[in-house]
Design an enzyme around this catalytic site. Structure first.
Site, PDB file in Angstrom:
ATOM      1  N   LYS A  54       0.823  -1.223   0.000  1.00 24.62           N
ATOM      2  CA  LYS A  54       0.000   0.000   0.000  1.00 24.62           C
ATOM      3  C   LYS A  54       0.847   1.258   0.000  1.00 24.62           C
ATOM      4  O   LYS A  54       0.458   2.274  -0.558  1.00 24.62           O
ATOM      5  CB  LYS A  54      -0.950   0.015   1.209  1.00 24.62           C
ATOM      6  CG  LYS A  54      -2.145  -0.893   1.052  1.00 24.62           C
ATOM      7  CD  LYS A  54      -3.267  -0.428   1.972  1.00 24.62           C
ATOM      8  CE  LYS A  54      -4.503  -1.305   1.839  1.00 24.62           C
ATOM      9  NZ  LYS A  54      -5.548  -0.952   2.812  1.00 24.62           N
ATOM     10  N   LYS A  63      -5.099 -10.254  -7.068  1.00 26.39           N
ATOM     11  CA  LYS A  63      -6.379 -10.483  -6.385  1.00 26.39           C
ATOM     12  C   LYS A  63      -7.392  -9.408  -6.797  1.00 26.39           C
ATOM     13  O   LYS A  63      -7.003  -8.287  -7.152  1.00 26.39           O
ATOM     14  CB  LYS A  63      -6.204 -10.554  -4.873  1.00 26.39           C
ATOM     15  CG  LYS A  63      -5.860  -9.277  -4.217  1.00 26.39           C
ATOM     16  CD  LYS A  63      -5.894  -9.385  -2.694  1.00 26.39           C
ATOM     17  CE  LYS A  63      -5.645  -7.968  -2.197  1.00 26.39           C
ATOM     18  NZ  LYS A  63      -5.763  -7.713  -0.830  1.00 26.39           N
ATOM     19  N   LYS A  74     -10.588  -3.516  -4.479  1.00 25.09           N
ATOM     20  CA  LYS A  74     -11.369  -2.283  -4.562  1.00 25.09           C
ATOM     21  C   LYS A  74     -10.639  -1.210  -5.340  1.00 25.09           C
ATOM     22  O   LYS A  74     -11.256  -0.322  -5.920  1.00 25.09           O
ATOM     23  CB  LYS A  74     -11.609  -1.737  -3.146  1.00 25.09           C
ATOM     24  CG  LYS A  74     -12.562  -2.533  -2.299  1.00 25.09           C
ATOM     25  CD  LYS A  74     -12.558  -1.999  -0.862  1.00 25.09           C
ATOM     26  CE  LYS A  74     -13.613  -2.684  -0.015  1.00 25.09           C
ATOM     27  NZ  LYS A  74     -13.521  -2.303   1.407  1.00 25.09           N
TER      28      LYS A  74
HETATM   29  P1  AMP Z   1     -11.223  -4.877   2.862  1.00 26.36           P
HETATM   30  O1  AMP Z   1     -12.072  -4.455   1.746  1.00 26.36           O
HETATM   31  O2  AMP Z   1      -9.777  -4.771   2.575  1.00 26.36           O
HETATM   32  O3  AMP Z   1     -11.611  -4.265   4.172  1.00 26.36           O
HETATM   33  O4  AMP Z   1     -11.498  -6.428   3.011  1.00 26.36           O
HETATM   34  C1  AMP Z   1     -12.644  -6.938   3.644  1.00 26.36           C
HETATM   35  C2  AMP Z   1     -12.591  -8.454   3.700  1.00 26.36           C
HETATM   36  O5  AMP Z   1     -12.645  -8.981   2.365  1.00 26.36           O
HETATM   37  C3  AMP Z   1     -11.314  -9.015   4.318  1.00 26.36           C
HETATM   38  O6  AMP Z   1     -11.648 -10.147   5.108  1.00 26.36           O
HETATM   39  C4  AMP Z   1     -10.488  -9.417   3.138  1.00 26.36           C
HETATM   40  O7  AMP Z   1      -9.583 -10.459   3.429  1.00 26.36           O
HETATM   41  C5  AMP Z   1     -11.558  -9.887   2.170  1.00 26.36           C
HETATM   42  N1  AMP Z   1     -11.116  -9.776   0.773  1.00 26.36           N
HETATM   43  C6  AMP Z   1     -10.704  -8.650   0.135  1.00 26.36           C
HETATM   44  N2  AMP Z   1     -10.369  -8.917  -1.143  1.00 26.36           N
HETATM   45  C7  AMP Z   1     -10.573 -10.259  -1.314  1.00 26.36           C
HETATM   46  C8  AMP Z   1     -10.415 -11.147  -2.434  1.00 26.36           C
HETATM   47  N3  AMP Z   1      -9.996 -10.714  -3.628  1.00 26.36           N
HETATM   48  N4  AMP Z   1     -10.728 -12.458  -2.243  1.00 26.36           N
HETATM   49  C9  AMP Z   1     -11.186 -12.909  -1.040  1.00 26.36           C
HETATM   50  N5  AMP Z   1     -11.338 -12.121   0.039  1.00 26.36           N
HETATM   51  C10 AMP Z   1     -11.051 -10.813  -0.083  1.00 26.36           C
END
Ligand code: AMP
Ligand code: TRP
Length: 355
Positions: free
Chosen positions: A134, A218, A221
């Site tokens: 990041k 991966k 967002k």
């Molecule tokens: P965040 O949007 O970073 O707060 O992520 C929220 C949740 O979504 C966390 O548990 C992440 O590990 C999961 N997550 C984010 N991106 C992915 C992805 N591409 N595949 C699976 N889980 C994800």
């Protein structure tokens, strides 16, 4: 972690075997209100939350304090927090079973995070790959908050003595750090078994959903290409179009899981189908092995639309009535504070703070 403690060895508890945590099981997880909630967030995290609420005490947080480790427009942040709460509700979390609340509404997170900043070691945080990703090349300009992001995450979980944490695969390293912090706190302050060592719940299909445009990255967002992800707010046409345009190879689907090796895009689409259908990759291949993507993609699109479209409609309905979401967030915050306050009071006593 191998760093020697920099604190003096405690008289009690230091040499003995770690004492196991004897408190009740509790599930905690969080999602950042940073926009573009996508299929990876749903399959890797939120879908698991829905299943867990029936069997455990659960807290599901919107981690707005984590979001501001990178710049957020203050005018949009509260709306994005409501949007995550709407997604939790639309996915099927029942607020009488799983506590839904915003992190910034419970001051104990920040209080415990400070203490954990003094427990965690620079060397531990320096190894965090998410910070490196990041912060990019110019680490000098990254916020200090981004560097200590994992200590706040440990505090989120441990201020409720959370024992189980459903997350996607990308959070594995942060959870290992949370376990190290809990262990070091218990040891340094001679408080054996005070904090549990929280267990990650990661396994299962959907733990790592990849970009639709590049099977080696991966789904994220922040990917500049909207075609790389399926947003939870996409309508049926957008979902179908993105799956149709998803990158694939020219081979038909294999008959067995071994045949997915070195075919990251095929592996990802099969994995997404499996996660949505509640099947294993092998079961999906038993059905579709030998077929080309021309046949498989429309089936996947139908399945994705069937799951996501009603959720998107419900999210829109909830977002049109923010008062309902605000009621859920307010009563969730009160319930969360009731759990966190006695824990932070004990922590302050253990650490030796005045009062
Ligand atoms: P965040 O949007 O970073 O707060 O992520 C929220 C949740 O979504 C966390 O548990 C992440 O590990 C999961 N997550 C984010 N991106 C992915 C992805 N591409 N595949 C699976 N889980 C994800
Ligand atoms: N770091 C997590 C993510 O980006 C979000 C998060 C913050 C979290 N605090 C947490 C997840 C506590 C689980 C438990 O996905």
């Amino acid at each position: 972690m191998t760093d020697a403690p920099t604190t003096p060895k405690p008289e009690k508890g230091g040499d003995s075997e770690p004492v196991p945590y004897a408190g009740p099981e509790r599930v905690f997880s969080g999602v950042q209100p940073t926009g573009n909630l996508h299929l990876g967030n749903y399959l890797g995290a939120i879908k698991k939350f829905v299943a867990l609420q029936h069997r455990h005490d659960c807290l599901f947080c919107v981690v707005d304090m984590h979001a501001v480790t990178v710049w957020q427009d203050p005018k949009r942040l509260a709306a994005q927090t409501r949007e995550i709460a709407a997604a939790y509700l639309a996915a099927g979390i029942d607020p009488s079973k799983g506590v839904i609340f915003a992190q910034s509404a419970v001051p104990a997170h920040a209080e415990l995070a400070w203490i954990f900043n003094c427990v965690a070691r620079m060397g531990w945080l320096n190894r965090m790959t998410q910070f490196k990703d990041k912060a990019g090349k110019d680490k000098e300009r990254a916020s200090v908050g981004l560097f200590v992001y994992p200590t706040l995450m440990a505090a989120d979980i441990l201020v409720y003595k959370g024992t189980h944490v459903p997350v996607g695969d990308d959070q594995k390293q942060h959870l290992e750090l949370a376990r190290d912090i809990a262990g070091k706190f218990n040891l340094d302050f001679a408080a054996p078994g005070f904090f549990p060592l929280p267990e990650p719940l990661i396994k299962g299909p959907g733990a790592r959903v990849m970009s639709l445009k590049d099977g080696s990255k991966k789904m994220s967002k922040s990917d500049p290409s909207d075609l790389s992800r399926i947003n939870l707010t996409d309508d049926a046409d957008a979902i179908a179009k993105k799956i149709k345009k998803a990158k694939t190879d020219a081979e038909p689907l294999p008959d067995s899981v071994d045949g997915l090796a070195n075919r990251p895009e095929a592996q990802n689409l099969v994995g997404v189908y499996a996660a949505l259908a509640g099947k294993t990759d092998a079961e999906v291949l038993a059905e579709f092995g030998g077929q080309g993507f021309g046949a498989f993609k429309p089936k996947l699109a139908d399945l994705a639309v069937d799951t996501l479209a009603p959720m998107a409609a419900d999210m829109r309905r909830l977002m049109d009535d923010p008062a309902e979401i605000d009621r859920v967030l307010a009563s969730g915050a009160a319930a969360a504070r009731d759990i966190a306050e006695p824990v932070i009071a004990d922590v302050k006593r253990i650490v030796g703070f005045w009062g």
